[in-house]
Write an enzyme that holds these catalytic residues in place. Sequence first.
Site: not given
Ligand code: FES
Length: 146
Positions: A34, A103
């Site tokens: 991400c 996360c």
């Molecule tokens: Fe990567 Fe939240 S989307 S830490």
Amino acid sequence: MMYSEKVMDHFMNPRNVGEIEDASGVGTVGNAKCGDIMKIFLKIEDGVVLDAKFKTFGCGAAVATSSMATELIKGKTIQEALEITNKAVMEALDGLPPVKVHCSCLAEEALHAALWDYAEKNGIVIEGLEKPVNDISEHEHLPEEE
Ligand code: FES
């Protein structure tokens, strides 16, 4: 509402944002999938975490979990600090949507990385602490896109 009030509160008004200049331990962990990065600073004296701050370049849940994780670790002994898992952080935030659980793993790993750094700098071994990774995406699988 997808996010709990506590998540929204810690996202909108994050606690402990910033750096500790003479930190006892600093941990930086990212998730290459991400692209989010979290850095946690700890001030530790006599085996107690006196202060914690963070800088997070990431999503709202990453900000909220860093905020809560730094709140939870303050005042804890090192052994107690190890009990601050991503689950504990999520519980303190009244939960996260399943797609955002990773996360909170970033927050746990960043805390561990900061403790690891502290241990290395002081030549001590923290029982039960495993060597943290720089990129948590190597160790987990995000939900596949459909
Ligand atoms: Fe990567 Fe939240 S989307 S830490």
